[in-house]
Write an enzyme that holds these catalytic residues in place. Structure first.
Site, mmCIF file in Angstrom:
data_model
loop_
_atom_site.group_PDB
_atom_site.id
_atom_site.type_symbol
_atom_site.label_atom_id
_atom_site.label_comp_id
_atom_site.label_asym_id
_atom_site.label_seq_id
_atom_site.Cartn_x
_atom_site.Cartn_y
_atom_site.Cartn_z
ATOM 1 C CD GLU A 88 -3.116 -0.880 0.185
ATOM 2 O OE1 GLU A 88 -3.114 0.150 -0.521
ATOM 3 O OE2 GLU A 88 -3.989 -1.760 0.084
ATOM 4 N NE ARG A 92 -3.869 2.872 -0.485
ATOM 5 C CZ ARG A 92 -5.111 2.818 -0.022
ATOM 6 N NH1 ARG A 92 -5.737 3.921 0.334
ATOM 7 N NH2 ARG A 92 -5.743 1.659 0.106
ATOM 8 C CG ASP A 221 -5.806 -7.164 -7.677
ATOM 9 O OD1 ASP A 221 -4.709 -7.351 -7.138
ATOM 10 O OD2 ASP A 221 -6.717 -6.512 -7.129
ATOM 11 C CD GLU A 355 -11.061 -1.445 -8.063
ATOM 12 O OE1 GLU A 355 -10.078 -1.156 -7.339
ATOM 13 O OE2 GLU A 355 -12.248 -1.258 -7.709
ATOM 14 C CB THR A 441 -2.111 -1.040 -9.251
ATOM 15 O OG1 THR A 441 -3.367 -1.737 -9.274
ATOM 16 C CG2 THR A 441 -1.584 -0.964 -7.826
#
Length: 463
Positions: A88, A92, A221, A355, A441
């Site tokens: 994360e 981010r 994913d 998404e 992503t």
């Protein structure tokens, strides 16, 4: 008038965060106070600021961008005694800082990104070099999530570092980052894969797979996404990544993609030797991925993959359309008579996820079929009607209820991804053209590296 709507929503989300949650990771828009989750550890790291920067910049909200930059310059400190998610924080924070740097040219973002990356490196000190899920930023001690299969690391976590780490080596000239992610790739290439599929769990001590679960949704994913994007980001020179992507997608098509009785194409999950006919909202990103990967695919199958992307987009739109609020649930089934509908109460929530809109945007860029803008506008109106509260935007707990309750969290990815993809969906293609930019992503755009003509091509990391 569309673009004005997204600016208005972005300002509403940002201004309320600025007023009630400033410096906290996220905002509780109803309680009007700061919010944080365990992925960010126990410290106030301003996740929303870092995640939102590039969106503010792209939308031309430069005063807000400067406020964010000032906070980062003065307050963003990584020497805190706090245990954070490596994945994360990479997507981010490092992704957000790198994108802000490439868009604005402001050195502070590069400096902070490199500082933070140094704090993540100790997570790679495992017997295999597969990093721990969590690392303490101060002590460098790492560990894995307690719930993950027998102390395993997660495919989508250790497999979603490549873009950011290659850029770190590119910007610093230090190959350490590049070497860490290439080591992971080489290890994965050597392992045998059940049915050609990558399981979601890998033990960082033994280098063996955990449970044989495979998913293109959560836990899997973005690993597949980053194989494709590693190739795109390398100006299509990283053919090893493209081959891994093509091989993986072939296995996914063979074993996980099915058509429902009602004619909806969906991507199931492989569990305990059988296919679970359930698809998560997170999996809906794959429509955009298939479209993005169509050009350059094997055996002249570009048309096939663009069509597959369109079918996934349609299925995910149905998951929105079959709810009361016209917002999609977290997961939906394809069993018997029930199609594209959530069955369990704990799968009926919508937490401002991007998404489905991400896939609409990619499909728009590649086909310019007006239905994708229409679908994006439907989602925009639903978010504005049911998720907007006076103190920001909140997720809702049941998309099938006409009087939904709020979860009272304004996710940082709502500003980083959802609003950015909506804005781009209604903007011209020359705003962040896909030939020049690859989105991480978390929707942070990073430039394609044309390494042949850079001064760094002599660096051993790029030979």
């Amino acid at each position: 008038q569309y673009v004005y709507q997204f600016l208005n929503m972005m300002k509403h989300a940002w201004d309320n965060y600025r007023q009630y949650g400033w410096g906290h990771n996220e905002l509780k828009p109803i309680a009007r106070k700061g919010h944080s989750t365990n992925i960010f550890g126990n410290s106030q790291m301003g996740a929303t600021i870092v995640d939102a920067l590039d969106t503010l910049y792209i939308m031309g909200l430069h005063d807000e961008f400067r406020e964010g930059q000032e906070w980062i310059d003065k307050n963003l400190d990584f020497s805190v005694n706090s245990e954070v998610s490596v994945f994360e924080v990479n997507i981010r924070f490092i992704g957000g800082l790198l994108a802000a740097y490439y868009l604005s040219g402001q050195e502070v973002f590069k400096i902070k990104a490199v500082q933070l990356a140094g704090k993540l490196l100790p997570a790679f000190n495992t017997p295999t070099g597969i990093p721990w899920a969590m690392v303490n930023l101060k002590s460098g001690v790492g560990r894995n999530w307690g719930w993950a299969s027998a102390g395993s690391s997660i495919l989508a976590e250790f497999g979603t570092l490549h873009m950011e780490f290659v850029h770190l080596s590119y910007l610093t000239g230090d190959p350490v980052y590049y070497n860490k992610v290439m080591h992971i790739r080489k290890l994965l290439q050597k392992m045998d894969r059940p049915n050609g599929l990558y399981p979601n769990y890998l033990n960082p001590r033994t280098g063996r797979w955990g449970q044989h679960h495979t998913s293109v949704g959560g836990l899997g994913d973005s690993f597949y996404e980053y194989l494709l994007k590693a190739w795109l980001m390398s100006d299509k020179t990283d053919t090893e990544a493209r081959k891994m992507y093509d091989d993986a997608i072939e296995a996914i098509e063979k074993h996980l993609i099915r058509k429902s009785n009602g004619g909806l194409t969906f991507i199931g999950e492989w569990k305990n030797g059988h296919l679970e006919r359930k698809m998560g909202h997170l999996t809906c990103f794959a429509g955009g991925m298939f479209a993005l990967g169509a050009d350059g695919s094997r055996d002249d199958k570009a048309g096939h993959y663009l069509q597959l992307g369109a079918e996934i987009a349609h299925t995910c739109h149905e998951s929105y359309d079959r709810t009361t609020l016209k917002l999609g649930p977290e997961a939906f089934k394809f069993d018997g008579g029930v199609e594209a509908v959530a069955v369990r109460q704990n799968e009926k929530y919508y937490i401002l996820r991007p998404e489905v809109i991400e896939t609409y945007w990619y499909m728009w860029r590649f086909t310019h079929d007006p239905k994708y803008r229409q679908w994006g506008w439907e989602a925009t109106q639903a978010i504005d009607k049911y998720c907007r509260v006076s103190g920001g935007f909140s997720g809702v707990k049941d998309v099938y209820s006409s009087s939904p309750t709020y979860d009272d969290v304004q996710q940082s990815f709502f500003l980083a991804e959802t609003l950015k993809y909506l804005y781009l969906l209604f903007s011209n293609d020359d705003l962040l053209p896909l030939d020049n930019w690859v989105f991480n992503t978390e929707a942070h755009p990073l430039p394609v590296l044309h390494l042949a003509n850079t001064t760094l091509s002599g660096n051993p990391a790029y030979r």
